[in-house]
Write a protein that holds these residues in place. Sequence first.
Motif, mmCIF file in Angstrom:
data_model
loop_
_atom_site.group_PDB
_atom_site.id
_atom_site.type_symbol
_atom_site.label_atom_id
_atom_site.label_comp_id
_atom_site.label_asym_id
_atom_site.label_seq_id
_atom_site.Cartn_x
_atom_site.Cartn_y
_atom_site.Cartn_z
ATOM 1 N N ALA A 1 5.289 -7.446 13.897
ATOM 2 C CA ALA A 1 4.166 -6.568 14.237
ATOM 3 C C ALA A 1 4.319 -5.198 13.578
ATOM 4 O O ALA A 1 3.341 -4.627 13.055
ATOM 5 C CB ALA A 1 4.075 -6.415 15.757
ATOM 6 N N ILE A 2 5.551 -4.663 13.569
ATOM 7 C CA ILE A 2 5.787 -3.360 12.938
ATOM 8 C C ILE A 2 5.546 -3.439 11.433
ATOM 9 O O ILE A 2 4.943 -2.549 10.828
ATOM 10 C CB ILE A 2 7.219 -2.880 13.235
ATOM 11 C CG1 ILE A 2 7.372 -2.578 14.728
ATOM 12 C CG2 ILE A 2 7.564 -1.639 12.416
ATOM 13 C CD1 ILE A 2 8.797 -2.293 15.159
ATOM 14 N N TYR A 3 6.003 -4.539 10.830
ATOM 15 C CA TYR A 3 5.803 -4.700 9.384
ATOM 16 C C TYR A 3 4.318 -4.764 9.047
ATOM 17 O O TYR A 3 3.859 -4.116 8.094
ATOM 18 C CB TYR A 3 6.514 -5.961 8.901
ATOM 19 C CG TYR A 3 6.128 -6.335 7.489
ATOM 20 C CD1 TYR A 3 6.668 -5.679 6.396
ATOM 21 C CD2 TYR A 3 5.188 -7.344 7.261
ATOM 22 C CE1 TYR A 3 6.300 -6.004 5.102
ATOM 23 C CE2 TYR A 3 4.806 -7.681 5.969
ATOM 24 C CZ TYR A 3 5.365 -7.011 4.902
ATOM 25 O OH TYR A 3 4.991 -7.346 3.633
ATOM 26 N N LEU A 4 3.567 -5.552 9.811
ATOM 27 C CA LEU A 4 2.138 -5.662 9.536
ATOM 28 C C LEU A 4 1.431 -4.323 9.734
ATOM 29 O O LEU A 4 0.495 -3.986 9.000
ATOM 30 C CB LEU A 4 1.514 -6.733 10.440
ATOM 31 C CG LEU A 4 1.926 -8.177 10.151
ATOM 32 C CD1 LEU A 4 1.307 -9.117 11.188
ATOM 33 C CD2 LEU A 4 1.494 -8.591 8.751
ATOM 34 N N TYR A 5 1.874 -3.576 10.725
ATOM 35 C CA TYR A 5 1.257 -2.268 10.968
ATOM 36 C C TYR A 5 1.548 -1.306 9.817
ATOM 37 O O TYR A 5 0.663 -0.592 9.336
ATOM 38 C CB TYR A 5 1.783 -1.695 12.281
ATOM 39 C CG TYR A 5 1.244 -0.306 12.584
ATOM 40 C CD1 TYR A 5 -0.042 -0.137 13.086
ATOM 41 C CD2 TYR A 5 2.036 0.827 12.356
ATOM 42 C CE1 TYR A 5 -0.546 1.131 13.347
ATOM 43 C CE2 TYR A 5 1.542 2.097 12.618
ATOM 44 C CZ TYR A 5 0.260 2.236 13.118
ATOM 45 O OH TYR A 5 -0.234 3.493 13.372
ATOM 46 N N ASN A 6 2.805 -1.287 9.348
ATOM 47 C CA ASN A 6 3.175 -0.379 8.267
ATOM 48 C C ASN A 6 2.596 -0.801 6.923
ATOM 49 O O ASN A 6 2.367 0.046 6.042
ATOM 50 C CB ASN A 6 4.696 -0.281 8.158
ATOM 51 C CG ASN A 6 5.320 0.395 9.370
ATOM 52 O OD1 ASN A 6 4.691 1.243 10.005
ATOM 53 N ND2 ASN A 6 6.553 0.027 9.698
ATOM 54 N N SER A 7 2.386 -2.117 6.758
ATOM 55 C CA SER A 7 1.885 -2.621 5.471
ATOM 56 C C SER A 7 0.392 -2.891 5.510
ATOM 57 O O SER A 7 -0.122 -3.616 4.650
ATOM 58 C CB SER A 7 2.650 -3.903 5.094
ATOM 59 O OG SER A 7 4.031 -3.683 5.063
ATOM 60 N N TRP A 8 -0.263 -2.376 6.502
ATOM 61 C CA TRP A 8 -1.696 -2.636 6.669
ATOM 62 C C TRP A 8 -2.470 -2.163 5.450
ATOM 63 O O TRP A 8 -2.358 -1.015 5.021
ATOM 64 C CB TRP A 8 -2.191 -1.917 7.917
ATOM 65 C CG TRP A 8 -3.657 -2.085 8.168
ATOM 66 C CD1 TRP A 8 -4.652 -1.272 7.753
ATOM 67 C CD2 TRP A 8 -4.286 -3.117 8.901
ATOM 68 N NE1 TRP A 8 -5.859 -1.719 8.175
ATOM 69 C CE2 TRP A 8 -5.681 -2.869 8.894
ATOM 70 C CE3 TRP A 8 -3.833 -4.250 9.578
ATOM 71 C CZ2 TRP A 8 -6.601 -3.697 9.533
ATOM 72 C CZ3 TRP A 8 -4.741 -5.074 10.213
ATOM 73 C CH2 TRP A 8 -6.099 -4.791 10.179
ATOM 74 N N GLN A 9 -3.237 -3.072 4.879
ATOM 75 C CA GLN A 9 -4.064 -2.742 3.723
ATOM 76 C C GLN A 9 -5.520 -3.051 4.075
ATOM 77 O O GLN A 9 -5.929 -4.203 4.106
ATOM 78 C CB GLN A 9 -3.635 -3.560 2.496
ATOM 79 C CG GLN A 9 -2.228 -3.275 2.030
ATOM 80 C CD GLN A 9 -1.866 -4.076 0.796
ATOM 81 O OE1 GLN A 9 -2.753 -4.498 0.052
ATOM 82 N NE2 GLN A 9 -0.586 -4.277 0.562
ATOM 83 N N ILE A 10 -6.246 -2.004 4.347
ATOM 84 C CA ILE A 10 -7.627 -2.191 4.771
ATOM 85 C C ILE A 10 -8.469 -2.813 3.669
ATOM 86 O O ILE A 10 -9.407 -3.575 3.939
ATOM 87 C CB ILE A 10 -8.227 -0.837 5.223
ATOM 88 C CG1 ILE A 10 -9.586 -1.055 5.906
ATOM 89 C CG2 ILE A 10 -8.319 0.114 4.040
ATOM 90 C CD1 ILE A 10 -9.517 -1.878 7.167
ATOM 91 N N ASP A 11 -8.109 -2.514 2.412
ATOM 92 C CA ASP A 11 -8.863 -3.107 1.297
ATOM 93 C C ASP A 11 -8.702 -4.625 1.272
ATOM 94 O O ASP A 11 -9.654 -5.355 0.993
ATOM 95 C CB ASP A 11 -8.389 -2.517 -0.034
ATOM 96 C CG ASP A 11 -8.710 -1.032 -0.152
ATOM 97 O OD1 ASP A 11 -9.629 -0.596 0.574
ATOM 98 O OD2 ASP A 11 -8.062 -0.335 -0.940
ATOM 99 N N LEU A 12 -7.482 -5.087 1.560
ATOM 100 C CA LEU A 12 -7.225 -6.529 1.585
ATOM 101 C C LEU A 12 -8.039 -7.205 2.678
ATOM 102 O O LEU A 12 -8.626 -8.270 2.471
ATOM 103 C CB LEU A 12 -5.732 -6.781 1.802
ATOM 104 C CG LEU A 12 -5.284 -8.243 1.821
ATOM 105 C CD1 LEU A 12 -5.429 -8.850 0.433
ATOM 106 C CD2 LEU A 12 -3.840 -8.356 2.308
ATOM 107 N N ILE A 13 -8.083 -6.574 3.846
ATOM 108 C CA ILE A 13 -8.840 -7.141 4.963
ATOM 109 C C ILE A 13 -10.333 -7.150 4.654
ATOM 110 O O ILE A 13 -11.028 -8.142 4.876
ATOM 111 C CB ILE A 13 -8.558 -6.350 6.257
ATOM 112 C CG1 ILE A 13 -7.060 -6.367 6.580
ATOM 113 C CG2 ILE A 13 -9.354 -6.931 7.417
ATOM 114 C CD1 ILE A 13 -6.485 -7.740 6.774
#
Length: 277
Positions: A44-56
């Motif tokens: 969960a921490i990794y996904l939060y830190n690596s969140w890429q809104i452009d990818l989503i």
Amino acid sequence: MTTITNTQSERVFRPAEPARPWTGARITGHILVAIWLALFAGLAIYLYNSWQIDLIETYAPRYWNGLKTTLVLVSLSIVLGALLSLPVAFARMSDNRILGAIAYAYVYFFRGTPLLAQIFLIYYGLGTFRPFLETIGLWGFFREAWYCAVLAFTLNTAAYQAEILRGAILSVPKGQWEGAHALGLSKFQTFRKIILPQALIVALRPYGNEIILMIKGSAIVAIITVYDLMGETRRAYSRTFDFQTYLWAAIIYLAIVEVLRNIIEWIERKITIHLIR
């Protein structure tokens, strides 16, 4: 009145249960649970830190389309497989040796071979008979990966559902048939009103497991160019080389399975409420 008083007294004055000792198995279980929680927290921490809104924003609509394809594929296969499983199950229980042998061979093959191999046999194997299929007008069906996937999934799940249904029917005591016959009910009425409702209660959880397995197994259709959820995930990864695409796919599959599991448990509680004592 005395019974009620005694019951209430037992509830009030029941001694507390002794504390459970910390055995080696209990300690190991707590350590494993802590490790799993730590892994999920790290993810969960990794996904939060690596969140890429452009990818989503770019691939969320494609994930949604792939998810709809997956749900349609599995739903259609489950329904068609349920219809096909009825004659197969009855043939398995038939006294006719020929029908029983054919049904047994069908179930044995589709339960004993990998689903991936079955898809390849239908999609690639039948393609070698293109001239014959064109002659009988079926090439338009077998040249489409979607139709081949539906056919393979239907044949596969029908074999499993037939065994689930057969086992559930045989689990109903024979006295139910005899009692219904004594009341003057026909075999069809007995089966529809007495045997089948009881059998479906027994078969509910295996049916639920089969649906969940189909959801997870549906990912292999991406290999034959069906753009389901996993197909869209592979396409997104081929363009981004970001393994988060697979993580999000895994989370979506996990969410679907968890929702189905809770729905099945809720239905089971509702239809077995009369069995709770």
